[in-house]
Scaffold this motif. Sequence first.
Motif, PDB file in Angstrom:
ATOM      1  N   ALA A 357     -18.945 -38.366 -85.839  1.00 50.05           N
ATOM      2  CA  ALA A 357     -19.305 -38.726 -84.470  1.00 50.05           C
ATOM      3  C   ALA A 357     -18.296 -38.122 -83.498  1.00 50.05           C
ATOM      4  O   ALA A 357     -18.661 -37.581 -82.444  1.00 50.05           O
ATOM      5  CB  ALA A 357     -19.356 -40.249 -84.323  1.00 50.05           C
ATOM      6  N   ILE A 358     -17.008 -38.173 -83.856  1.00 53.15           N
ATOM      7  CA  ILE A 358     -15.964 -37.583 -83.015  1.00 53.15           C
ATOM      8  C   ILE A 358     -16.082 -36.059 -83.001  1.00 53.15           C
ATOM      9  O   ILE A 358     -15.864 -35.413 -81.971  1.00 53.15           O
ATOM     10  CB  ILE A 358     -14.580 -38.047 -83.505  1.00 53.15           C
ATOM     11  CG1 ILE A 358     -14.440 -39.564 -83.306  1.00 53.15           C
ATOM     12  CG2 ILE A 358     -13.465 -37.308 -82.759  1.00 53.15           C
ATOM     13  CD1 ILE A 358     -13.179 -40.161 -83.899  1.00 53.15           C
ATOM     14  N   ALA A 359     -16.477 -35.467 -84.146  1.00 58.11           N
ATOM     15  CA  ALA A 359     -16.668 -34.011 -84.194  1.00 58.11           C
ATOM     16  C   ALA A 359     -17.780 -33.577 -83.238  1.00 58.11           C
ATOM     17  O   ALA A 359     -17.637 -32.589 -82.503  1.00 58.11           O
ATOM     18  CB  ALA A 359     -16.993 -33.573 -85.616  1.00 58.11           C
ATOM     19  N   ASN A 360     -18.880 -34.301 -83.232  1.00 59.71           N
ATOM     20  CA  ASN A 360     -19.981 -33.960 -82.337  1.00 59.71           C
ATOM     21  C   ASN A 360     -19.604 -34.150 -80.875  1.00 59.71           C
ATOM     22  O   ASN A 360     -19.969 -33.336 -80.014  1.00 59.71           O
ATOM     23  CB  ASN A 360     -21.213 -34.797 -82.685  1.00 59.71           C
ATOM     24  CG  ASN A 360     -21.938 -34.286 -83.908  1.00 59.71           C
ATOM     25  OD1 ASN A 360     -22.475 -33.189 -83.914  1.00 59.71           O
ATOM     26  ND2 ASN A 360     -21.948 -35.078 -84.968  1.00 59.71           N
ATOM     27  N   ALA A 380     -27.706 -34.907 -80.913  1.00 58.23           N
ATOM     28  CA  ALA A 380     -28.430 -35.478 -82.050  1.00 58.23           C
ATOM     29  C   ALA A 380     -27.465 -35.887 -83.151  1.00 58.23           C
ATOM     30  O   ALA A 380     -27.648 -36.921 -83.817  1.00 58.23           O
ATOM     31  CB  ALA A 380     -29.445 -34.466 -82.581  1.00 58.23           C
ATOM     32  N   GLY A 381     -26.427 -35.085 -83.363  1.00 55.42           N
ATOM     33  CA  GLY A 381     -25.443 -35.418 -84.391  1.00 55.42           C
ATOM     34  C   GLY A 381     -24.694 -36.693 -84.087  1.00 55.42           C
ATOM     35  O   GLY A 381     -24.520 -37.556 -84.951  1.00 55.42           O
ATOM     36  N   LEU A 382     -24.245 -36.834 -82.835  1.00 55.38           N
ATOM     37  CA  LEU A 382     -23.517 -38.045 -82.426  1.00 55.38           C
ATOM     38  C   LEU A 382     -24.408 -39.277 -82.543  1.00 55.38           C
ATOM     39  O   LEU A 382     -24.003 -40.305 -83.117  1.00 55.38           O
ATOM     40  CB  LEU A 382     -23.020 -37.882 -80.992  1.00 55.38           C
ATOM     41  CG  LEU A 382     -22.333 -39.094 -80.354  1.00 55.38           C
ATOM     42  CD1 LEU A 382     -21.125 -39.520 -81.158  1.00 55.38           C
ATOM     43  CD2 LEU A 382     -21.938 -38.778 -78.906  1.00 55.38           C
ATOM     44  N   ALA A 383     -25.630 -39.184 -81.996  1.00 56.38           N
ATOM     45  CA  ALA A 383     -26.556 -40.321 -82.067  1.00 56.38           C
ATOM     46  C   ALA A 383     -26.888 -40.659 -83.516  1.00 56.38           C
ATOM     47  O   ALA A 383     -26.918 -41.836 -83.903  1.00 56.38           O
ATOM     48  CB  ALA A 383     -27.832 -39.999 -81.286  1.00 56.38           C
TER      49      ALA A 383
END
Length: 424
Positions: A357-360, A380-383
């Motif tokens: 989540a932090i990477a996104n 989309a990755g974070l969500a």
Amino acid sequence: MPPPAVGLPDELRRRLGVPDAVMIGLGSMIGAGIFASLAPAARAAGSGLLLGLALAAVVAYCNATSSARLAALYPASGGTYVYGRERLGPFWGYLAGWAFVVGKTASCAAMALTIGAYVWPGQAHAVAVAAVVALTTVNYAGIQKSVLLTRAIVAVVLAVLAAVATASLTSGGVDAARLEIGADATVTGVLQAAGLLFFAFAGYARIATLGEEARDPARTIPRAIPIALGITLVVYTLVAVSVLLVLGPGQLASAGAPLTDAARAADAGWLVPAVRVGAAVAALGSLLALTLGISRTTLAMARDHHLPHALATVHPRFKVPHRAELLVGAVVAVAAATTDVRGAIGFSSFGVLAYYAIANASAWTLTSTEGRPARIIPVAGLAGCLVLAFTLPLPSMLTGAAVLLIGAAAYGIRLISTRNQERI
């Protein structure tokens, strides 16, 4: 804080090309997860298992793309610890590193115990400790030794998986109706299955954490991550479909050893010993790749004094973070000798999802000149990471959240202490 300048004694040696980096990613992903994660995922999703696998793959793709773009820009050891620090601020980088190190250390102990359970069930703890000591020795001798061992492990595991898939698909017990999605597949169940299956995809982080050891990282890492993820997705889909065709979601959900049961259902009992060996070797590969990634993140955090600075030392001959590797090996060996941490896999999934989540969020801040991916990918990755993390089983969520809060509190205490010392 920029990566160390070229030529410093504490810099790691750049030896890895695209094939080597892909192999390390495959060794991380095509591991013990595929032997163990299908059953709990089937219990959660029922006939929606393949939907859960597809969702996990989509989230993994977004994470991999964000990580690849960031790793090309910041080719230093530490992965998202470095990206979060550089793009979002020191706290977020620290939190990513904390989630990775603590969660993956628990996973290391679980993988070691899995080796012991398959090799010598009566002495599982002793075998687990021996495996940790052996792999720590391999890692200490240099990254190229680790790559050579990973190649052998990946070859064995792929051969076993291919044999099970072939035996299942060519047997008389295949029933295409078992792939149909029924009323037992719920949204919550599919999301929970995706969160559990995501654990098996998460190994591409190891490619990013080895960024300081890649030749031409701006080219190597963005190529290696999607190649490794694509190969893994094809293998996992083939195995999941073949096992479902002979067992069905109900029988798969109750299976203690899904691939072993699939071999028996396909009238290929002769494969059972090979599957057991493959599971042990897969766990060995996962343990090898995990310890590589954890030691490099430990190195990066030690360089910034979030961990004891003595751990930032790089061996003058082997060019590996030898003190970090020895510490990680010692902690994992103690855990493997004294506890049963298989229950920590759920927490590990929570920690890995927080890490990505932090990477996104970091990738969202990239500009077009810095290689920013399409905006939809980090969003989309974070969500996806947040949704999957908070649909995991309740104990995993609570344990994961508690550990992250402990890490945040430790950061706050250190920050206050540092400021007070500066005033004095």
